[in-house]
Design an enzyme around this catalytic site. Structure first.
Site: not given
Ligand code: NDP
Ligand code: 2IT
Length: 450
Positions: A125, A165
Site C-alpha cells: 500500500k 484508493d
Molecule cells: P474515494 O476517495 O472515492 O471516496 C471516499 C469517500 O469517503 C468520500 O466520500 C469521502 O468524503 C469519504 N471520506 C474519506 N475519508 C473520510 C474521513 N476521514 N471522514 C469522513 N469521510 C471521509 O475513495 P474510495 O471510495 O475508493 O474508498 C473508500 C474506502 O474503500 C476506503 O476505506 C478504501 O480504502 C476502501 N477500498 C477502496 C477500494 C477501491 O478500489 N477504490 C478497494 C477496496 C477498499 P469527501 O469526498 O468529503 O472526502
Molecule cells: O484496498 C484495496 O483493496 C484497494 N484500494 C484496491 C487495491 C488494488 O490494487 O486494486
C-alpha cells in the site's frame, strides 16, 4: 500463548504512534490462536514475527509547485509488505490524514485480502498526506508527476503494482501512468484502474462496490434470505459507495443514504444515483448540493453530530454498507444498528468498524462481512487487469463480472468453511483471518527464511 501480547508490545515499542496498525494486527493475531494450537509449526517457523514486519518501507519527499508558483512539500509512502504470493499489490491513498501507521495498517490488511482472492498477488500500500480537495487539475497533475518521480524506481508489472484508493481515481492514475512512461519509456501494466482505452479493465471501476454487494448476497443466501426489497444504509460518496448503491438498486434493494466528510444525505425514496455521480464524479462538490434537486431529502451536517458516532448509522434499515474510511462505525453506532434491526453488514471500506463495533456484530451473530473479505472484489479485478495487460487482451464486461461473482462466492465459501472448521460458523472475521493467513504462511514456509 503469550505471542499476541509479546508481538504487539514489541511493535509498539519501536513505533508507538501506529495505532491503526496495532488495531489491525491485534484482530488478526487474536483470531489465529486456535490455528496455532492445532498447527504449532507456524510458531517453529516464527511466522508471526515475520508477517507483521514489512519486507520494505519507502518514505520519500514529494516537492511540487502550486498554481501560485510556490513550492509545496508532502510525504510519500510505499509499504511493500509481503510478496510470498505474488508481486506487491495495493492502492495509493492521497488524504491529509495519512500517516505511516495508516499505510502500514492498509498494507497489512491487503496481505490477507489478496490471499483470500486465491490470485497471485502479494500485499502492499502507499500514498501521501497530500490533500486533493480544492486543488486545480494542474496542481493534481504536478503532484502526481512529482510523486511518481520517486516511486517509479520501486515498482514494475512483476514487482509492485499500485492502484487507487481514497483520493486516487482514474484522473490520478492517468497522471501517474503518464509520468511512469515518460521516465521509463515502457508501456506496461504497472498500475491498475487505468482508462479503458489505454489498458484499463472494463468493470474495475465498479468492482469494489459490486463485489461488496455480491458478498452481502452470498451471506444472505447462506441464511435463506436475499437483498430484494431491503432498505440499505451506505456511507461514503466516492468510488466504492457509488457502485455499491448502483448494484443494490439493480438487485431490487434501496440504498437510502450516502455521506461525505461534510455530512449525510438521507433520501427515503432511494438515492438518486445519476445525481450522485454528477456531484461526485464530475463536479466534485459537497453532498449538500443534493438538496438542490431533492429538497425533500434530509441533510445532516457532520458538525451537527458531534457525539460518539455518525448520523448515517442511526437511520432504520435492514442492511448496512460502510464505504468511507477506517473507524467510521463505532461501538455506539453498532448498538444503534442492531437496535434498529440491521441484520447484514458488508464492509466496502477497509477496517470501517472499530474493535468494539466488530465485537458487537459477532456477539449478535448477524451476517457480518469484514472488509478484507467483502471489499476484495476491487483488488481481484485489478489482478484481472494485470492478466489482460500481460496477454495483450481486453475482456468483455460479462467475462469480468462473471469472474468477479465467482471470486466473491469463493471468498465467502472459504471464510464460512474455515469459520465452521474452527467451531464458530457465523464468525467470518475468524474465517477470513485464518484462511488468508494460512495461504500466506504456507507459501512463506515453502520459500524458506527470506
Ligand atoms: P474515494 O476517495 O472515492 O471516496 C471516499 C469517500 O469517503 C468520500 O466520500 C469521502 O468524503 C469519504 N471520506 C474519506 N475519508 C473520510 C474521513 N476521514 N471522514 C469522513 N469521510 C471521509 O475513495 P474510495 O471510495 O475508493 O474508498 C473508500 C474506502 O474503500 C476506503 O476505506 C478504501 O480504502 C476502501 N477500498 C477502496 C477500494 C477501491 O478500489 N477504490 C478497494 C477496496 C477498499 P469527501 O469526498 O468529503 O472526502
Ligand atoms: O484496498 C484495496 O483493496 C484497494 N484500494 C484496491 C487495491 C488494488 O490494487 O486494486
Amino acid at each position: 500463548m503469550p505471542y499476541v501480547h509479546d508481538t504487539l508490545a514489541r511493535l509498539q515499542q519501536s513505533s508507538p504512534a501506529q495505532t491503526e496498525f496495532y488495531q489491525a494486527a491485534e484482530e488478526v493475531l487474536e483470531c489465529l490462536r486456535p490455528l496455532f494450537e492445532r498447527s504449532p509449526h507456524y510458531h517453529d517457523h516464527n511466522i508471526i514475527e515475520r508477517i507483521v514486519e514489512p519486507e520494505r518501507q519507502i518514505l520519500f519527499r514529494v516537492s511540487w509547485t502550486d498554481d501560485a508558483g510556490k513550492v509545496r512539500v508532502n510525504k510519500g509512502y510505499r509499504v511493500q509488505f509481503n510478496s510470498a504470493l505474488g508481486p506487491y499489490k495495493g492502492g495509493l491513498r492521497f488524504h491529509p490524514s495519512v500517516t505511516s501507521g495508516t499505510i502500514k495498517f492498509l498494507g497489512f490488511e491487503q496481505i490477507f485480502k489478496n490471499a483470500l482472492t486465491g490470485l497471485a498477488i502479494g500485499g502492499g500500500k502507499g500514498g501521501s498526506d497530500f490533500d486533493p480537495k480544492g486543488k486545480s487539475d494542474g496542481e493534481i497533475m504536478r503532484f502526481c508527476q512529482a510523486f511518481m518521480s520517486e516511486l517509479y524506481r520501486h515498482i514494475g508489472p512483476t514487482t509492485d503494482v499500485p492502484a487507487g484508493d481514497i483520493g486516487v481515481g482514474a484522473r490520478e492514475i492517468g497522471y501517474l501512468y503518464g509520468q511512469y512512461k515518460r521516465l521509463t519509456g515502457r508501456y506496461e501494466g504497472v498500475l491498475t484502474g487505468k482508462g479503458l482505452n489505454w489498458g484499463g479493465s472494463i468493470g474495475r471501476k465498479e468492482a469494489t462496490g459490486y463485489g461488496a454487494v455480491y458478498f452481502a448476497q452470498n451471506m444472505l443466501e447462506a441464511r435463506g434470505d436475499t437483498l430484494d426489497g431491503k432498505t440499505c444504509l451506505v456511507s461514503g460518496a466516492g468510488n466504492v459507495a457509488i457502485y455499491t448503491i448502483e448494484k443494490l438498486h439493480e438487485l431490487g434493494a434501496r440504498a437510502v443514504t450516502c455521506s461525505d466528510s461534510s455530512g449525510t444525505i438521507h433520501d427515503p425514496n432511494g438515492i438518486d444515483l445519476a445525481l450522485l455521480k454528477e456531484l461526485k464524479e464530475v463536479k466534485r462538490v459537497s453532498l449538500e448540493a443534493y438538496l438542490g434537486a431533492h429538497p425533500e431529502a434530509h441533510y445532516i451536517p457532520r458538525a451537527a453530530y458531534p457525539g460518539d458516532g455518525h448520523a448515517v448509522w442511526r437511520i432504520k434499515a435492514d442492511a448496512a454498507f460502510p464505504c468511507a474510511t477506517q473507524n467510521e462505525l463505532t461501538g455506539a453506532d453498532a448498538a444503534a444498528l442492531l437496535d434498529n434491526g440491521v441484520a447484514c453488514i458488508s464492509e466496502g471500506a477497509n477496517m470501517p468498524s472499530t474493535a468494539e463495533a466488530v465485537d458487537r456484530f459477532l456477539e449478535a451473530k448477524i451476517a457480518y462481512g469484514p472488509g478484507k473479505a467483502a471489499n476484495a472484489g476491487g483488488v481481484a479485478t485489478s489482478q484481472l487487469e494485470m492478466a489482460q495487460n500481460s496477454s495483450m487482451q481486453q475482456w468483455s464486461l460479462d467475462k469480468v463480472d462473471a469472474k468477479l461473482k465467482e471470486i466473491m462466492a469463493n471468498i465467502h465459501q472459504q471464510c464460512a468453511d474455515t469459520a465452521k472448521e474452527f467451531g464458530e460458523p457465523t464468525n467470518l472475521v475468524l474465517g477470513a483471518n485464518i484462511a488468508g493467513f494460512r495461504r500466506v504462511a504456507d507459501a512463506m514456509i515453502d520459500q524458506g527464511a527470506v
